[in-house]
Design an enzyme around this catalytic site. Sequence first.
Site, PDB file in Angstrom:
ATOM      1  N   TYR A 184       0.859  -1.195   0.000  1.00 50.54           N
ATOM      2  CA  TYR A 184       0.000   0.000   0.000  1.00 50.54           C
ATOM      3  C   TYR A 184       0.890   1.238   0.000  1.00 50.54           C
ATOM      4  O   TYR A 184       1.935   1.272   0.673  1.00 50.54           O
ATOM      5  CB  TYR A 184      -0.890   0.018   1.248  1.00 50.54           C
ATOM      6  CG  TYR A 184      -1.681   1.307   1.430  1.00 50.54           C
ATOM      7  CD1 TYR A 184      -2.967   1.424   0.924  1.00 50.54           C
ATOM      8  CD2 TYR A 184      -1.123   2.401   2.088  1.00 50.54           C
ATOM      9  CE1 TYR A 184      -3.686   2.608   1.074  1.00 50.54           C
ATOM     10  CE2 TYR A 184      -1.828   3.580   2.237  1.00 50.54           C
ATOM     11  CZ  TYR A 184      -3.108   3.678   1.730  1.00 50.54           C
ATOM     12  OH  TYR A 184      -3.814   4.852   1.870  1.00 50.54           O
ATOM     13  N   GLU A 230      -3.551   7.290  -4.040  1.00 51.09           N
ATOM     14  CA  GLU A 230      -3.430   6.041  -3.289  1.00 51.09           C
ATOM     15  C   GLU A 230      -3.289   4.875  -4.257  1.00 51.09           C
ATOM     16  O   GLU A 230      -4.030   4.797  -5.241  1.00 51.09           O
ATOM     17  CB  GLU A 230      -4.668   5.851  -2.406  1.00 51.09           C
ATOM     18  CG  GLU A 230      -4.679   4.564  -1.607  1.00 51.09           C
ATOM     19  CD  GLU A 230      -5.964   4.403  -0.809  1.00 51.09           C
ATOM     20  OE1 GLU A 230      -6.012   4.907   0.325  1.00 51.09           O
ATOM     21  OE2 GLU A 230      -6.924   3.792  -1.332  1.00 51.09           O
TER      22      GLU A 230
END
Length: 383
Positions: free
Chosen positions: A101, A189
């Site tokens: 991530y 993101e």
Amino acid sequence: MDLFEYQGKQYFARFGIPVSAGGVADTVEEAVAAAEAAGYPVVVKAQVQVGGRGKAGGVKLANDAEEVRLHAGNILGLDIKGHLVRRLWVEHATDIAEEYYASFTLDRGAKAHLAMVSAKGGVEIETVAEEDPGAIARLHVDPAAGFSEAQARRLVEEAGLPDAAREGAVAILQQLFRCYEEGDADLVEINPLVLTTEGRVHALDAKVTLDDNAAFRHPEWDEYRDIDEFDERERLARSKGLQYVGLDGEVGIIANGAGLAMSTCDVVNQVGGSPANFLDIGGGANAEVMANALEVINSDPKVKAIFINIFGGITRGEEVAKGIVTALGRVTIEAPIVIRLDGTNAEEGREILKGVESDRLISQPTMLDAARKAVSLAGGAAK
């Protein structure tokens, strides 16, 4: 402005972030063509701005054209948490070794950018933060100093990414920060950021929120606006350049300034009513803007009363009042209107409004008084 996954990947690609080869499709045959161009196997993905697509059947693997036709036909028109699938992204399938991530956003409290990296990708970052907060490496980035390669390496090491992924992750973090800063984003993101079985690191998903305040610098952003995602009121407001969010109440709200518009919604709730919308006309409370705002409010059949809440700063009260009077001559309003006008030259503005006041157009001295009157006219029991 939130981008769809395919738009986010297109945005990433502008800044050199590696993404999977793929194409957009609005029909089954377009999906097949996109799959042929990307190369089998492919993943057919619903394009909706909501999580849980896979669990809802909106993400499917296809090994040939027949499977693409089957999955595309099933996904197009699918309802995923209230979002109707109208568009697909078809991309070459990736052999994944590990998932990570990475993101950048603004930490307003710290007055700095916030970078986050985790070796636990592919799940909601909120879940990771709750169950294993130590698995997320965080770093505040000084906007004046920027984001260095050394900082990227520190993040990757603290997150515990394996040696095989570190160089690729460091490079992508630097590109991602450029996308965030130079691309005027509020959030970028990648979840998951993947290490492939071939040892490459690239973005398998993309979440991008662009800063609407920077839209004047980016005329190309117009291509990202999908007006079909809005309800009829929001489509009308967008077409007129208004900042509008539709709600479910009976009191239509027009205010100048986002903070005042939010406070107006709050005070309507406080006195026992329910706002029908959030509508910020900014500093331009002239006749054209006011007429457009009233037209949008008037298009909502649930609105039983309209609350115009204006605080004059640079915009003078008498100009606001003239704008309201002119607008009322251009738009036939179904619901009664309550006006609260304060600030610069408010007295002059109130005098102008007196000439058009009636049982359908009422001026009130304070925001609280005006909210109570609007709620009462909408049929509620004002507190």
